[in-house]
Design a protein around this motif. Structure first.
Motif, PDB file in Angstrom:
ATOM      1  N   ASN A  89       0.673  -1.149  -0.232  1.00 45.70           N
ATOM      2  CA  ASN A  89       0.036   0.208  -0.111  1.00 45.70           C
ATOM      3  C   ASN A  89       0.971   1.666   0.064  1.00 45.70           C
ATOM      4  O   ASN A  89       0.973   1.838   0.746  1.00 45.70           O
ATOM      5  N   THR A  90       1.235   1.264  -0.863  1.00 50.05           N
ATOM      6  CA  THR A  90       2.436   2.722  -1.388  1.00 50.05           C
ATOM      7  C   THR A  90       1.209   3.942  -1.850  1.00 50.05           C
ATOM      8  O   THR A  90      -0.244   3.346  -3.018  1.00 50.05           O
ATOM      9  N   TRP A  91       2.128   4.904  -2.304  1.00 48.27           N
ATOM     10  CA  TRP A  91       1.464   5.552  -3.378  1.00 48.27           C
ATOM     11  C   TRP A  91       1.513   5.277  -4.606  1.00 48.27           C
ATOM     12  O   TRP A  91       0.484   6.103  -5.054  1.00 48.27           O
ATOM     13  N   TRP A  92       2.507   4.692  -5.053  1.00 46.65           N
ATOM     14  CA  TRP A  92       2.800   3.993  -6.699  1.00 46.65           C
ATOM     15  C   TRP A  92       1.576   2.881  -6.849  1.00 46.65           C
ATOM     16  O   TRP A  92       1.518   2.792  -7.662  1.00 46.65           O
ATOM     17  N   SER A  93       1.210   2.229  -5.974  1.00 47.33           N
ATOM     18  CA  SER A  93       0.332   1.670  -5.982  1.00 47.33           C
ATOM     19  C   SER A  93      -1.154   1.563  -6.336  1.00 47.33           C
ATOM     20  O   SER A  93      -1.844   1.040  -6.901  1.00 47.33           O
ATOM     21  N   PHE A  94      -1.101   2.950  -5.473  1.00 50.52           N
ATOM     22  CA  PHE A  94      -2.394   3.299  -6.482  1.00 50.52           C
ATOM     23  C   PHE A  94      -2.689   3.938  -7.712  1.00 50.52           C
ATOM     24  O   PHE A  94      -3.703   3.812  -8.292  1.00 50.52           O
ATOM     25  N   ILE A  95      -1.454   4.162  -8.441  1.00 44.68           N
ATOM     26  CA  ILE A  95      -1.206   4.578  -9.686  1.00 44.68           C
ATOM     27  C   ILE A  95      -1.724   3.211 -10.167  1.00 44.68           C
ATOM     28  O   ILE A  95      -2.539   3.504 -11.093  1.00 44.68           O
ATOM     29  N   LEU A  96      -1.072   2.404 -10.186  1.00 46.78           N
ATOM     30  CA  LEU A  96      -1.033   1.299 -10.883  1.00 46.78           C
ATOM     31  C   LEU A  96      -2.879   0.264 -10.564  1.00 46.78           C
ATOM     32  O   LEU A  96      -2.921   0.169 -11.499  1.00 46.78           O
ATOM     33  N   CYS A  97      -3.434   0.310  -9.297  1.00 46.49           N
ATOM     34  CA  CYS A  97      -4.157   0.056  -8.771  1.00 46.49           C
ATOM     35  C   CYS A  97      -5.469   0.498 -10.452  1.00 46.49           C
ATOM     36  O   CYS A  97      -5.941   0.278 -10.301  1.00 46.49           O
ATOM     37  N   LEU A  98      -5.309   2.430 -10.513  1.00 41.65           N
ATOM     38  CA  LEU A  98      -6.278   2.628 -11.038  1.00 41.65           C
ATOM     39  C   LEU A  98      -5.687   2.712 -12.606  1.00 41.65           C
ATOM     40  O   LEU A  98      -7.196   1.905 -13.759  1.00 41.65           O
ATOM     41  N   LEU A  99      -4.787   2.368 -12.801  1.00 40.67           N
ATOM     42  CA  LEU A  99      -3.944   1.621 -14.545  1.00 40.67           C
ATOM     43  C   LEU A  99      -5.274   0.771 -14.608  1.00 40.67           C
ATOM     44  O   LEU A  99      -5.858   0.022 -15.051  1.00 40.67           O
ATOM     45  N   TRP A 100      -5.000  -0.091 -14.086  1.00 41.05           N
ATOM     46  CA  TRP A 100      -4.971  -2.230 -13.830  1.00 41.05           C
ATOM     47  C   TRP A 100      -6.435  -1.693 -13.691  1.00 41.05           C
ATOM     48  O   TRP A 100      -7.587  -2.890 -14.751  1.00 41.05           O
ATOM     49  N   LEU A 101      -7.520  -1.402 -12.470  1.00 41.02           N
ATOM     50  CA  LEU A 101      -8.824  -1.407 -12.769  1.00 41.02           C
ATOM     51  C   LEU A 101      -9.604  -0.493 -14.427  1.00 41.02           C
ATOM     52  O   LEU A 101     -10.111  -0.768 -15.238  1.00 41.02           O
ATOM     53  N   ASP A 102      -8.849   0.564 -14.365  1.00 31.55           N
ATOM     54  CA  ASP A 102      -9.596   1.089 -15.416  1.00 31.55           C
ATOM     55  C   ASP A 102      -9.294  -0.053 -17.029  1.00 31.55           C
ATOM     56  O   ASP A 102     -10.275   0.388 -18.000  1.00 31.55           O
ATOM     57  N   PHE A 103      -8.531  -0.211 -16.584  1.00 35.05           N
ATOM     58  CA  PHE A 103      -8.130  -1.739 -18.265  1.00 35.05           C
ATOM     59  C   PHE A 103      -8.992  -2.808 -17.696  1.00 35.05           C
ATOM     60  O   PHE A 103      -9.762  -2.985 -19.169  1.00 35.05           O
ATOM     61  N   TRP A 104      -9.661  -2.693 -16.726  1.00 37.66           N
ATOM     62  CA  TRP A 104     -10.951  -4.089 -16.812  1.00 37.66           C
ATOM     63  C   TRP A 104     -12.600  -2.832 -17.086  1.00 37.66           C
ATOM     64  O   TRP A 104     -13.684  -3.592 -17.312  1.00 37.66           O
ATOM     65  N   ARG A 105     -11.888  -1.798 -16.926  1.00 34.71           N
ATOM     66  CA  ARG A 105     -13.256  -1.040 -16.897  1.00 34.71           C
ATOM     67  C   ARG A 105     -13.673  -0.638 -18.704  1.00 34.71           C
ATOM     68  O   ARG A 105     -14.779  -0.505 -18.987  1.00 34.71           O
ATOM     69  N   TYR A 106     -12.767  -0.088 -19.455  1.00 35.65           N
ATOM     70  CA  TYR A 106     -12.566  -0.615 -20.636  1.00 35.65           C
ATOM     71  C   TYR A 106     -13.407  -1.790 -21.024  1.00 35.65           C
ATOM     72  O   TYR A 106     -14.130  -1.848 -21.825  1.00 35.65           O
ATOM     73  N   TRP A 107     -13.363  -2.624 -21.012  1.00 29.32           N
ATOM     74  CA  TRP A 107     -13.071  -5.087 -21.591  1.00 29.32           C
ATOM     75  C   TRP A 107     -14.399  -4.297 -20.948  1.00 29.32           C
ATOM     76  O   TRP A 107     -15.652  -4.925 -21.878  1.00 29.32           O
ATOM     77  N   ALA A 108     -15.205  -3.684 -19.697  1.00 31.08           N
ATOM     78  CA  ALA A 108     -16.774  -4.103 -18.909  1.00 31.08           C
ATOM     79  C   ALA A 108     -17.261  -3.008 -20.011  1.00 31.08           C
ATOM     80  O   ALA A 108     -18.107  -3.313 -20.085  1.00 31.08           O
ATOM     81  N   HIS A 109     -16.812  -1.657 -20.196  1.00 31.49           N
ATOM     82  CA  HIS A 109     -17.804  -0.734 -20.870  1.00 31.49           C
ATOM     83  C   HIS A 109     -17.776  -1.499 -22.388  1.00 31.49           C
ATOM     84  O   HIS A 109     -18.717  -1.359 -22.221  1.00 31.49           O
ATOM     85  N   ARG A 110     -16.520  -1.856 -22.422  1.00 31.25           N
ATOM     86  CA  ARG A 110     -16.840  -2.301 -24.357  1.00 31.25           C
ATOM     87  C   ARG A 110     -17.823  -3.333 -24.344  1.00 31.25           C
ATOM     88  O   ARG A 110     -18.830  -3.751 -25.458  1.00 31.25           O
ATOM     89  N   ILE A 111     -17.838  -4.663 -23.388  1.00 31.30           N
ATOM     90  CA  ILE A 111     -18.838  -5.652 -23.713  1.00 31.30           C
ATOM     91  C   ILE A 111     -20.376  -4.841 -23.339  1.00 31.30           C
ATOM     92  O   ILE A 111     -20.843  -5.841 -24.119  1.00 31.30           O
ATOM     93  N   ALA A 112     -20.353  -4.657 -22.567  1.00 29.78           N
ATOM     94  CA  ALA A 112     -21.485  -3.597 -22.767  1.00 29.78           C
ATOM     95  C   ALA A 112     -22.259  -3.299 -23.688  1.00 29.78           C
ATOM     96  O   ALA A 112     -23.686  -2.974 -23.709  1.00 29.78           O
ATOM     97  N   HIS A 113     -21.354  -2.496 -24.962  1.00 30.40           N
ATOM     98  CA  HIS A 113     -21.854  -2.463 -26.032  1.00 30.40           C
ATOM     99  C   HIS A 113     -22.266  -3.186 -26.860  1.00 30.40           C
ATOM    100  O   HIS A 113     -22.955  -3.010 -27.663  1.00 30.40           O
ATOM    101  N   GLU A 114     -21.137  -4.457 -26.250  1.00 29.88           N
ATOM    102  CA  GLU A 114     -21.666  -5.431 -27.584  1.00 29.88           C
ATOM    103  C   GLU A 114     -21.917  -6.399 -27.582  1.00 29.88           C
ATOM    104  O   GLU A 114     -22.118  -7.695 -28.293  1.00 29.88           O
ATOM    105  N   ASN A 115     -22.863  -6.618 -26.289  1.00 32.25           N
ATOM    106  CA  ASN A 115     -23.398  -8.148 -26.025  1.00 32.25           C
ATOM    107  C   ASN A 115     -24.297  -7.619 -24.994  1.00 32.25           C
ATOM    108  O   ASN A 115     -24.663  -6.784 -24.700  1.00 32.25           O
TER     109      ASN A 115
END
Length: 298
Positions: A89-115
């Motif tokens: 739990n460090t400052w950089w891990s919050f940034i990393l978490c945001l990037l990783w979460l956003d990657f999956w938010r992209y795919w969740a959002h895309r699937i929500a339009h394509e299925n």
């Protein structure tokens, strides 16, 4: 590194703040300001009934999110405890978490339009013919099942509390990009982050804009995976087939109702499956093909 498994009691004892709930008065105030400016400048950005419907949908959604917080945490905690590693739990891990979460938010959002099944959990956000800050409140009451798309965040070893905080920040980010008052921003921002210009394209019903700009916080995923589109002419908002209702129940469940009707009228399991899981933009073609096949049989 190895870790000790967390328990429900440990997580619940933290009494984590609901950041979205604290931000709600500010967002409502900004909606009121934008509505006033729209009225004063004689813009067509708002429809009073549409705004009321969006507010009701948003308030119910906030209440549901609070009620489902324990269940949501339970799912993330379960998968976090499955893996032997953890990310500090460090400052950089919050940034990393945001990037990783956003990657999956992209795919969740895309699937929500394509299925179509997942589209039914998301269509509420798109069935307004206006584009303003109140539209950010229009989140489907059935969207909560999309938590399954974020399980990889827990499996990566991000602490459930970090997930909880970062996820709320990601949701709050969505608010400011739902406006026509903010035009294009400096190029470095437009290249990396999702901006109002990008998201206006996403909410458009123009054929050239359909199924574009799924990025949540970062637009880089769209650039990487071929779904990016620049804003050119002003978009026409809403669905390709408008709902024409201000009833929050209708706005949340019209697609589910249509799916149920199409499955009920299906002549085979194959057709029923297609009615549930086809790409929404191709649904009419799929229906026509099944109808044609049925006529050939006769």
């Amino acid at each position: 590194m190895s870790k000790e498994k967390l328990t429900f009691e440990q997580i619940l004892s933290l009494d984590l703040p609901n950041i979205i709930l604290y931000a709600a008065p500010i967002m409502i105030g900004l909606v009121a300001l934008e509505w006033y400016l729209s009225y004063r400048h004689k813009k067509d950005y708002y429809d009073n009934k549409d705004t009321i419907a969006a507010t009701v949908i948003g308030l119910v959604n906030v209440a549901m999110s609070a009620g489902l917080k324990v269940a949501t945490f339970g799912i993330i905690l379960f998968f976090y405890n499955m893996v032997p590693w953890t990310i500090p739990n460090t400052w950089w891990s919050f940034i990393l978490c945001l990037l990783w979460l956003d990657f999956w938010r992209y795919w969740a959002h895309r699937i929500a339009h394509e299925n179509r099944f997942w589209w039914a959990t998301h269509v509420t956000h798109h069935n307004s013919e206006k584009y303003n800050w109140s539209v950010s409140f229009r989140l489907s009451w059935t969207q909560h099942i999309k938590i399954i798309f974020f399980i990889p965040v827990a499996l990566a070893g991000f602490h459930p509390v970090m997930f909880f905080i970062v996820h709320q920040i990601a949701v709050l980010y969505q608010f400011w990009i739902h406006t026509e008052y903010i035009h294009k921003l400096p190029k470095p921002i437009e290249y990396i982050f999702t901006t109002p210009s990008h998201h206006r394209v996403h909410h458009a019903s123009n054929e050239k804009y359909l199924d574009k700009n799924y990025g949540s916080t970062f637009i880089i995923w769209d650039r990487m995976f071929g779904t990016f589109m620049h804003e050119e002419e002003r978009p026409a908002y809403g669905l390709t087939k408008q709902v024409n209702s201000y009833n929050p129940i209708t706005l949340n469940f019209h697609e589910w109702t249509d799916i149920f009707r199409d499955v009920k009228n299906s002549k085979s399991l194959k057709e029923a499956y297609a009615m549930v899981f086809s790409r929404p933009s191709e649904l009419e073609k799929v229906k026509a093909k099944f109808k044609e096949d049925e006529q050939v049989k006769v």
